[in-house]
Design an enzyme around this catalytic site. Structure first.
Site, short mmCIF file in Angstrom:
data_model
loop_
_atom_site.label_atom_id
_atom_site.label_comp_id
_atom_site.label_asym_id
_atom_site.label_seq_id
_atom_site.Cartn_x
_atom_site.Cartn_y
_atom_site.Cartn_z
N LYS A 191 0.82 -1.22 0.00
CA LYS A 191 0.00 0.00 0.00
C LYS A 191 0.85 1.26 0.00
O LYS A 191 0.49 2.26 -0.61
CB LYS A 191 -0.95 0.02 1.19
CG LYS A 191 -0.27 0.01 2.54
CD LYS A 191 -0.96 -0.95 3.48
CE LYS A 191 -0.01 -1.49 4.50
NZ LYS A 191 -0.19 -2.87 4.83
N LYS B 255 -4.10 3.62 2.42
CA LYS B 255 -5.25 2.85 1.94
C LYS B 255 -6.37 3.78 1.47
O LYS B 255 -7.05 3.49 0.48
CB LYS B 255 -5.73 1.92 3.05
CG LYS B 255 -4.69 0.84 3.37
CD LYS B 255 -4.96 0.16 4.71
CE LYS B 255 -3.93 -0.92 5.00
NZ LYS B 255 -4.03 -1.40 6.40
#
Lengths: 451, 451
Positions: free
Chosen positions: A112, A212
């Site tokens: 991520k 995220k």
């Protein structure tokens, strides 16, 4: 359309990284090889596992041939059809993925941080090379959220995403809520249980959730959003009192990753992406997300409210998401076709967090004398912020109140919950309240989301 | 791999059916045409809407040209690239979809009844013709569950699925639980609100849920499962007392669609698929699914527990799922590739419901005298069923108890909750208890799931 009907030879799979996630990916790849072959239409052959030190002791499932371990990651990626990256960090992950893509491999990554910082470079390289790039595991671990947002909701308009996407902070806040313990104690307990790192900064300061949020916002709004576009506030200032007050007003505090479609001051559409702790009403589905679980709540024009719930971290859950992507990429190798590409056609502006419309709950300590509430209400009215509720609890019922700091000095507590208003107006209102003469302290300011 | 780089002409989309769902699909297709074109890489052109009576009055969005309405469904499907079927029922839906597939169109259907009865005929036809068949909207409306189970979990092993997949029955049970109303009253209210049909049989007898269970089981276990493989029991026998008792023992009653991997008497693996009301512990994520919402809880080896929550029915939510599928199919037309095909390689046997391991909660009315509990416990022990709890509530606390039917006659109530045991053993135990001399009546037998 390019489907090959002849017997398909094995697809070569390279694994970069062999930590908690990597070792589980390797185990599942080898132990479930018969199922995977049936689902893909060709065997998957693990051809190498790149690690920093191949001689270091590491627990590996018996099904894995230790001779697969190699320190030559660069060589490995050029002899694979599919490269799985679960090493984390920016470099050498980025360079290795780019090299794999250039060599024609499909790539699957759980990284991520890399995607939020420089995803477009990878997406563009994959597009140019005509290979798949999948990253379900980068957001909310085992929870299928990337594929649903990219594909299932491709015919809808996402309005808002509210996500509990960091298990560490959810565990900490949940412990504080259920046991009354302090933030520091809850972090220590999370560390003891392996939920939090020795240095918990990335989690508790919201960096992980922000990465995220950027990825989800990009997908949901067909717009490039990077980590630096995300307004971020962690949970380090949340006290046991905040948590107790939240409960008393029918809320629970969650660290939320929020991406929403907003209207700017000029009437134009844009996207607001932010991470901050928020009060969530107990009746909201996100309020029930306990312990280290994750959940992503999506509001879309046609679909209405959706929620996706599950384990957001850990070896097996993350490996499950990785392998789902591997099967998709492998099926494309066998049958032709390609997964979704980066979609940025909407190119919406990223509006500052101050544009967002939200609600505040403000706690303040004031002189205990008549007229104070009216004075505070007057400030709110003058700023155009309307009040949903003002609570002035008795000393007995006020969490954290005790005789030593209150009784003698004539301090009262006010808890003001506003209706929805622009973040900027709310912030200005709090500033104006803080300087009122009878106001001793703004004890806390928390946003209320999901109402 | 077959990707065409030239400017792509419009893709022709045909719509079969223009009811609650169809009219929403048509509206979204036309009103969101710019977004859809950007996401697909080509414009989608609605070329016709097949209806039984084109002259009948019907509310249609202004964006829809009424001349698109046609009674010639057969002709329509042969002049489309993508055919959307939202008419429901077995025929003519099946014949039209087969004709569309033979003519080379990709098909998207929301028809759970047809798929549960004869899906393999459609899947095989689509496979032979090399076209996509998508059906996200057939299970749980807007909730992305077909795609996650088929694709996101393709690298994992699903152990069990517990689904609240029928909004009507969930609304009815939720009303009974929150207001104490009777089943009949709750159904009438659901009808008044448009949640239940005038003839609610398909919902309250579990047929609708069974069709969805069959579809989910097929996908999760890579095995053909049809409607007739599903053991089915509706909610018509659930009383207000059952619901009150459930609450008193920390449960809520839900109609569950269950598909699980089980081990047969011979030690072989198989699949059990069933629909029945069950007691769900209040702490379970499914217990909080209120009103007409749906949710599907999935337990997988690596992913652990996942839940997918949202609106399971209604025009817009179903249309959202349909359009997600349309975008997937359309992208394949533009870029090449094909969606997942039917996967039946595991070909597991469907084991009878009696093989399932479950827990029972049995309520019984017995003579109010010493030794009865011991007698009942003895029967359970003799059948090898172990007891988790026996409650013998006082008359005051027993839901439904009142002086007229109990006080005078010396009747006591027992509530026995068992530990997990084979369904067959539990059923035999209940039979044995029923014939005990002091047992007046087995008031209810409910399974407990999700513990």
């Amino acid at each position: 359309m390019g489907a090959s009907q002849q017997e398909q030879g094995p697809l070569r799979v390279a694994l970069l990284g062999c930590g908690v996630v990597g070792s589980e990916v390797a185990r599942l790849l080898t132990q479930q090889s018969a199922d995977l072959a049936s689902r893909v239409g060709a065997p998957l052959e693990l051809v190498g596992i790149a690690v920093r030190d191949a001689s270091a002791p590491r627990p590996l499932a018996d099904s894995i041939d230790r001779s697969l371990l190699t320190e030559d990651a660069e060589g490995l990626v050029t002899r694979a059809d599919i490269v799985i990256e679960v090493m984390g960090g920016i470099e050498p992950a980025r360079a290795l993925l780019l090299r794999a893509i250039e060599a024609g491999a499909a790539v699957v990554t759980a990284n991520k941080a890399l995607l939020a910082e420089d995803g477009p470079t990878l997406y563009k390289a994959a597009d140019t090379a005509g290979v798949d790039i999948y990253f379900e595991a980068a957001v909310a671990g085992a929870i299928p959220i990337v594929r649903p947002v990219r594909e299932s909701l491709a015919g809808d308009h996402v309005r808002r995403i509210l996500g509990i996407v960091n298990g560490t902070t959810n565990y900490v806040l949940d412990q504080m809520a259920t046991t009354g313990m302090s933030f520091d104690d809850a972090v220590r307990q999370a560390q003891d249980l392996g939920y939090a790192e020795a240095d918990p900064t990335a989690d508790v300061e919201g960096f992980d959730a922000a990465a995220k949020a950027a990825i989800l916002a990009s997908l949901a709004f067909h717009t490039r959003v990077s980590l630096e576009d995300v307004a971020r506030e962690g949970i380090t200032r949340i006290t046991a009192d905040d948590v107790a007050w939240a409960a008393q007003t029918g809320h629970v505090i969650k660290l939320l990753a929020i991406a929403e479609s907003v209207t700017g001051d000029d009437g134009g559409h844009g996207v607001s992406v932010r991470v901050h702790p928020a009060l969530v009403p107990l009746a909201h589905p996100l309020a029930g997300v306990r312990g280290a679980f994750n959940a992503v709540f999506v509001e879309a024009d046609a679909a209405g409210e959706l929620m996706f719930y599950g384990r957001g971290a850990g070896g097996s859950p993350t490996a499950s998401a990785v392998l789902g992507d591997v099967v998709s990429a492998a099926r494309h190798r066998v049958l032709g076709g390609k997964g979704p590409e980066e979609s940025t056609y909407a190119a919406l502006p990223i509006l500052p967090a101050s544009t967002a419309v939200t609600r505040y709950q403000v706690r303040l300590a004031v002189d205990d004398r008549p007229g104070v509430l009216a004075q505070v209400a007057q400030v709110l009215a003058s700023k155009g912020v309307s009040i949903e509720a003002v609570r002035q609890p008795s000393e007995q019922s006020a969490p954290g109140a005790d005789a030593t700091d209150d009784g003698a000095t004539g301090v009262a507590h006010l808890v003001i919950t506003t209706h929805a208003a622009a973040e900027a107006a709310l912030a200005a209102t709090v500033d104006a309240i803080a300087v009122l003469e009878p106001v001793r302290e703004i004890t806390s300011v928390l946003r209320v989301e999901g109402a």
